[in-house]
Every structure is written in C-alpha cells, then in structure tokens.
Write a protein that holds these residues in place. Structure first.
Motif, PDB file in Angstrom:
ATOM      1  N   ALA A 106       5.450   4.807   2.560  1.00 10.86           N
ATOM      2  CA  ALA A 106       5.300   6.247   2.387  1.00 10.86           C
ATOM      3  C   ALA A 106       6.172   6.706   1.218  1.00 10.86           C
ATOM      4  CB  ALA A 106       5.703   6.981   3.659  1.00 10.86           C
ATOM      5  N   VAL A 107       5.602   7.533   0.370  1.00 13.60           N
ATOM      6  CA  VAL A 107       6.358   8.080  -0.754  1.00 13.60           C
ATOM      7  C   VAL A 107       6.302   9.601  -0.686  1.00 13.60           C
ATOM      8  CG1 VAL A 107       6.027   6.091  -2.269  1.00 13.60           C
ATOM      9  CG2 VAL A 107       4.350   7.909  -2.283  1.00 13.60           C
ATOM     10  N   ARG A 108       7.356  10.221  -1.181  1.00 13.42           N
ATOM     11  CA  ARG A 108       7.389  11.689  -1.206  1.00 13.42           C
ATOM     12  C   ARG A 108       6.576  12.178  -2.381  1.00 13.42           C
ATOM     13  NH1 ARG A 108      11.943  14.318   1.508  1.00 13.42           N
ATOM     14  NH2 ARG A 108      12.899  12.710   2.760  1.00 13.42           N
ATOM     15  N   PRO A 109       5.855  13.275  -2.166  1.00 13.21           N
ATOM     16  CA  PRO A 109       5.084  13.831  -3.286  1.00 13.21           C
ATOM     17  C   PRO A 109       6.014  14.296  -4.403  1.00 13.21           C
ATOM     18  CG  PRO A 109       4.905  15.251  -1.327  1.00 13.21           C
ATOM     19  CD  PRO A 109       5.720  14.056  -0.957  1.00 13.21           C
ATOM     20  N   SER A 110       5.533  14.173  -5.626  1.00 11.20           N
ATOM     21  CA  SER A 110       6.376  14.578  -6.762  1.00 11.20           C
ATOM     22  C   SER A 110       6.140  16.006  -7.151  1.00 11.20           C
ATOM     23  CB  SER A 110       6.137  13.664  -7.947  1.00 11.20           C
ATOM     24  OG  SER A 110       4.785  13.422  -8.160  1.00 11.20           O
ATOM     25  N   TRP A 144       0.852  -1.185   0.000  1.00 11.71           N
ATOM     26  CA  TRP A 144       0.000   0.000   0.000  1.00 11.71           C
ATOM     27  C   TRP A 144       0.891   1.239   0.000  1.00 11.71           C
ATOM     28  CZ3 TRP A 144      -5.074   0.659  -0.621  1.00 11.71           C
ATOM     29  CH2 TRP A 144      -5.650   1.871  -0.238  1.00 11.71           C
ATOM     30  N   TYR A 145       0.841   2.004  -1.078  1.00 14.81           N
ATOM     31  CA  TYR A 145       1.672   3.200  -1.215  1.00 14.81           C
ATOM     32  C   TYR A 145       0.818   4.439  -0.951  1.00 14.81           C
ATOM     33  CZ  TYR A 145       4.956   0.034  -3.410  1.00 14.81           C
ATOM     34  OH  TYR A 145       5.806  -1.017  -3.649  1.00 14.81           O
ATOM     35  N   HIS A 146       1.363   5.362  -0.166  1.00 12.50           N
ATOM     36  CA  HIS A 146       0.643   6.595   0.152  1.00 12.50           C
ATOM     37  C   HIS A 146       1.631   7.749   0.256  1.00 12.50           C
ATOM     38  CE1 HIS A 146       2.110   6.589   4.329  1.00 12.50           C
ATOM     39  NE2 HIS A 146       2.085   5.276   4.174  1.00 12.50           N
ATOM     40  N   ASP A 147       1.160   8.933  -0.071  1.00 15.30           N
ATOM     41  CA  ASP A 147       1.959  10.139   0.095  1.00 15.30           C
ATOM     42  C   ASP A 147       2.296  10.257   1.575  1.00 15.30           C
ATOM     43  OD1 ASP A 147       2.484  12.943   0.750  1.00 15.30           O
ATOM     44  OD2 ASP A 147       1.813  13.402  -1.286  1.00 15.30           O
ATOM     45  N   GLU A 148       3.541  10.568   1.884  1.00 15.97           N
ATOM     46  CA  GLU A 148       3.975  10.612   3.283  1.00 15.97           C
ATOM     47  C   GLU A 148       3.200  11.638   4.111  1.00 15.97           C
ATOM     48  OE1 GLU A 148       8.152  11.479   3.307  1.00 15.97           O
ATOM     49  OE2 GLU A 148       7.883  13.500   2.538  1.00 15.97           O
ATOM     50  N   ASP A 149       2.560  12.600   3.457  1.00 19.55           N
ATOM     51  CA  ASP A 149       1.779  13.617   4.166  1.00 19.55           C
ATOM     52  C   ASP A 149       0.273  13.356   4.130  1.00 19.55           C
ATOM     53  OD1 ASP A 149       4.119  15.077   4.758  1.00 19.55           O
ATOM     54  OD2 ASP A 149       4.047  16.066   2.798  1.00 19.55           O
ATOM     55  N   ASP A 150      -0.149  12.251   3.554  1.00 13.39           N
ATOM     56  CA  ASP A 150      -1.579  11.973   3.397  1.00 13.39           C
ATOM     57  C   ASP A 150      -2.049  10.966   4.441  1.00 13.39           C
ATOM     58  OD1 ASP A 150      -4.154  11.267   2.604  1.00 13.39           O
ATOM     59  OD2 ASP A 150      -3.696  11.586   0.493  1.00 13.39           O
ATOM     60  N   ASP A 151      -2.541  11.493   5.543  1.00 15.07           N
ATOM     61  CA  ASP A 151      -3.001  10.619   6.626  1.00 15.07           C
ATOM     62  C   ASP A 151      -4.265   9.851   6.262  1.00 15.07           C
ATOM     63  OD1 ASP A 151      -0.873  11.432   8.192  1.00 15.07           O
ATOM     64  OD2 ASP A 151      -2.029  12.982   9.230  1.00 15.07           O
TER      65      ASP A 151
END
Length: 129
Positions: A125-129, A96-103
């Motif tokens: 967690a992935v960094r937003p692009s 499950w991949y999610h933006d690190e800032d998207d709770d």
C-alpha cells in the motif's frame, strides 16, 4: 537482449524492463485506445526474455494507479506468461503497488495472487501523492 523502455504518456504506463538485471517494472496509468496493440509487443519481448532466462530469478514491480478493462486483460496475459516461467523453473517475485485507499486495484492484485499461486506475490500500500 536489449532492455525495453517505453516512456509514460497520459494514457499508457512507463514500461521499464531491465532484462540485464532481471527487474521488470510498469508504472502509471493504463487506458490506451488499443491495449492489445500497446501490450502485444511488450508481452512478446517478455516471452522471449523468459525463454532465455529459464531457471533464473525475476523481480516484477507493478504500480498502476488506474487501468481500464482492456488493460486488465493484457495484464492478465502478462502475468500468465510469468506464471508459465515459474512452472518452467524460474522464480518470480511480483510486487503489486496500490494506493492505500484504492480497494479495486488491491482486490485485482489479490485475485492475481489467487489465480497464479506459484508466483511469489507481495502487496504494498502506498499513500497518494
């Protein structure tokens, strides 16, 4: 069984189900006008594949930056099908991949891991692009 590929649109995710290599991926955003119509055939093909691949190992990658409430229900149905496959003897690894800032997306993934504990679930967690 033929692989399933659906190119992304502004409102639907990329669907890349490589049945021959047992790697299933959803990427992008999901807020189609009719989520049941969009996901219905996908879930049907997934269930056919799972019935033929009992006892095997399956990698699932879900990287959705956004999804609406009707997509949430369809994602739940998709994961429910994977859970049934695990109960029938398959091994499912769900990434499950999610933006690190998207709770919100992180928490939905955590709920899925709690609702379907038989699935090997990992959150990334992935960094937003």
């Amino acid at each position: 069984m033929d692989n399933l590929y659906i190119a992304p649109t502004p409102t639907t995710p990329e669907v890349d189900f490589q049945f021959d290599t047992h790697v299933l991926s959803l990427r992008g955003e999901s807020y189609p006008e009719n989520a049941a119509a969009f996901y219905g055939g996908i879930i049907g093909q997934l269930k056919d594949y799972l019935a033929r691949h009992q006892g095997g190992k399956i990698e699932v990658n879900i990287a959705l930056a956004y999804f609406n409430s009707s997509s949430t229900k369809m994602l739940f149905n998709l994961i429910e099908a994977l859970h049934a496959a695990v109960e029938a003897g398959s091994q499912v690894n769900l990434h499950w991949y999610h933006d690190e800032d998207d709770d919100t997306i992180l928490e939905f993934g955590q709920e899925l891991s709690e609702d379907f504990p038989a699935i090997a679930f990992s959150s990334h967690a992935v960094r937003p692009s």
